[in-house]
Design a protein around this motif. Sequence first.
Motif, PDB file in Angstrom:
ATOM      1  N   UNK A  54       0.835  -1.205   0.000  1.00  0.00           N
ATOM      2  CA  UNK A  54       0.000   0.000   0.000  1.00  0.00           C
ATOM      3  C   UNK A  54       0.869   1.254   0.000  1.00  0.00           C
ATOM      4  N   UNK A  55       1.917   1.274   0.879  1.00  0.00           N
ATOM      5  CA  UNK A  55       2.780   2.451   0.973  1.00  0.00           C
ATOM      6  C   UNK A  55       3.423   2.737  -0.373  1.00  0.00           C
ATOM      7  N   UNK A  56       3.959   1.667  -0.991  1.00  0.00           N
ATOM      8  CA  UNK A  56       4.647   1.848  -2.273  1.00  0.00           C
ATOM      9  C   UNK A  56       3.705   2.429  -3.315  1.00  0.00           C
ATOM     10  N   UNK A  57       2.495   1.847  -3.410  1.00  0.00           N
ATOM     11  CA  UNK A  57       1.568   2.305  -4.453  1.00  0.00           C
ATOM     12  C   UNK A  57       1.110   3.736  -4.201  1.00  0.00           C
ATOM     13  N   UNK A  58       0.881   4.084  -2.933  1.00  0.00           N
ATOM     14  CA  UNK A  58       0.453   5.447  -2.613  1.00  0.00           C
ATOM     15  C   UNK A  58       1.565   6.451  -2.933  1.00  0.00           C
ATOM     16  N   UNK A  59       2.820   6.092  -2.556  1.00  0.00           N
ATOM     17  CA  UNK A  59       3.925   7.033  -2.754  1.00  0.00           C
ATOM     18  C   UNK A  59       4.212   7.218  -4.236  1.00  0.00           C
ATOM     19  N   UNK A  60       4.209   6.100  -5.012  1.00  0.00           N
ATOM     20  CA  UNK A  60       4.407   6.231  -6.463  1.00  0.00           C
ATOM     21  C   UNK A  60       3.381   7.175  -7.031  1.00  0.00           C
ATOM     22  N   UNK A  61       2.127   6.975  -6.600  1.00  0.00           N
ATOM     23  CA  UNK A  61       1.050   7.779  -7.141  1.00  0.00           C
ATOM     24  C   UNK A  61       1.330   9.255  -6.892  1.00  0.00           C
ATOM     25  N   UNK A  62       1.789   9.576  -5.673  1.00  0.00           N
ATOM     26  CA  UNK A  62       2.081  10.972  -5.358  1.00  0.00           C
ATOM     27  C   UNK A  62       3.191  11.514  -6.250  1.00  0.00           C
ATOM     28  N   UNK A  63       4.237  10.687  -6.474  1.00  0.00           N
ATOM     29  CA  UNK A  63       5.346  11.149  -7.323  1.00  0.00           C
ATOM     30  C   UNK A  63       4.883  11.370  -8.754  1.00  0.00           C
ATOM     31  N   UNK A  64       3.891  10.572  -9.175  1.00  0.00           N
ATOM     32  CA  UNK A  64       3.426  10.686 -10.560  1.00  0.00           C
ATOM     33  C   UNK A  64       2.182  11.547 -10.660  1.00  0.00           C
ATOM     34  N   UNK A  65       1.859  12.307  -9.601  1.00  0.00           N
ATOM     35  CA  UNK A  65       0.735  13.229  -9.603  1.00  0.00           C
ATOM     36  C   UNK A  65      -0.593  12.509  -9.820  1.00  0.00           C
TER      37      UNK A  65
END
Lengths: 409, 170
Positions: A54-65
């Motif tokens: 979950x953390x990984x997917x949420x953080x990637x999403x933030x980096x990719x707007x």
Amino acid sequence: MTFWNNPINFIADWLTGLLTGWHLPAALATILVYLIGIIVLVLFAMVLDIGLVWVERKVVARFQDRLGPNRIGPFGLIQPVADIIKMVIKEDITPDGADKVIYNIAPVLAATSVILLWAILPLASTIYGVDLNVGLLYIVAAGALGTLAIIMAGWSSNNKYALLGAFRMVANMISYEVPMVIILLVPTILANTMSIRGITEAQSGMWFGILSPLAFIIFLISAIAELGRAPFDLSEAESEIVAGFHIEYTGMKFGWFYAGELLHAFTFGGFMAILFFGGYGGFFGLEKLPGFTWLNFPLVQMLVFMAKAMFGYWVIMWIKYSMPRIRIDHMLAFNWKFLVPLALVVLVNTAVLNKVLAGLPNWGYVLGMFGSNILIGFVTIEILRAFGRRQRKLEENPTLQAQTQEQVS
Amino acid sequence: MSAEQILFILVGVVILGSALMVVTTRKLIHAALWLVVTLFGVAVLFTLLRANFLAVIQVVVYIGAIAILFIFAVMLTRREQMEKGRQTRPNWWIPALLGALILTGLVVLILNLPGAERTALALPEGLDPVRALGSALVSPKAYVLPFEVASVLMLAALVGAVYVATVDKK
């Protein structure tokens, strides 16, 4: 001894007492309690792993707007469960011509090599698997098993892309092991021990990340290469070799590689925290002051460690999602022509200054160590700048380029 | 029998069994992987002897470097040649006989050594074997000269390897 001062040993003693109360022999009871301990530790790591998805997917999403998973449960928190159900019910394929036994062992070994690292990870001053006197070398040894798993996966899949991916990964891991081993000697010299707990305790006054910031940076780079994450993810470069060594794996077998990678990244975040940022301690002597003794409680220490490890994990993700993939010849040149010499210089510098500055008061020692690192960093950047300028000049001037090539040949 | 003896026998069986598989299996890559199992078993033996440093070095050097190089070399060879053909030579019984003789000789020799029956002494309290090894390697009273000579030898091998691998530009 109360529960709050030493929770794990408290429970272990209670369990041993319970088991011997049932007329089990003491030796058998000890073995049983140790087995339960191992299972609990592994389960803790694996459950944490589910959270990491979950953390990984949420953080990637933030980096990719983007927003990332947000449909199932609050903030998409139940998304990893859905992911796991999907993984488990997918068709499990073993390709024709695959070497069945090796093909099926490889994902297990890949995940095992990561979980082995948890044996020496001290979560708090009293919560750890084992305190080895060769802890740092143990990290390298577990990495070697990971390399073996990837080779096995790549070869047994009977697929040329898988094999190419495995070759690249092994070239990557073997070469970046060299600067990593050299740089692991820096905390060893500073702490005078190779035991992970000893290194953590030695940083209660001053973090090694401040004494030797260059060592931290080199460790970060070689750790990312060891993990095979971007910018060193040549082994699964999807634009060139589809998915690399795990191309043929489906369902939960692929899931083991994926889970292993996430947990590996978090574990290395933890090792960064331990080796350079004081691990579960490192409050600069704050914990000795009256009113701050609650910092010594194991559960508080565990929270502190988790926060630091999570930060390290976040830095690894930050780099992964901001950098383009590096080309293989650049990767090898970067390692052998830049990272290894720099690591050697930092090591020699640390070893010499550690003896020279030993007589100085504490602030002089810290200042000398930090200053020398900054100086080395500055000189490195100047050398790189001069090199870059020369390269650009050669490219601008074709006749000069031809001349130098003649001279070389 | 103590737990350690049971473990020792189990590990010994694994080591010997996998070593046998190394020489009998038909696929070369399987042989290399069985060799990894053997080497790992030896690392476990070192751990049983409380030699943590040697155990970890065994894994790092023999599995992490040498076995992986073996596997690399095997993967670059062709497969057909190794899966057919005889596995033994016609005069295999001569080395077998010699091996058996040497084994009996060694067993007899070890059993007749003075103190073969004694159990090993416990390590002195507070001794860190890694620290002791480290200071022995750089102490002039112990092994500093062989250690340095070995490192010069390694350096020479490294330079030689680079020289051999360099493609001549002309």
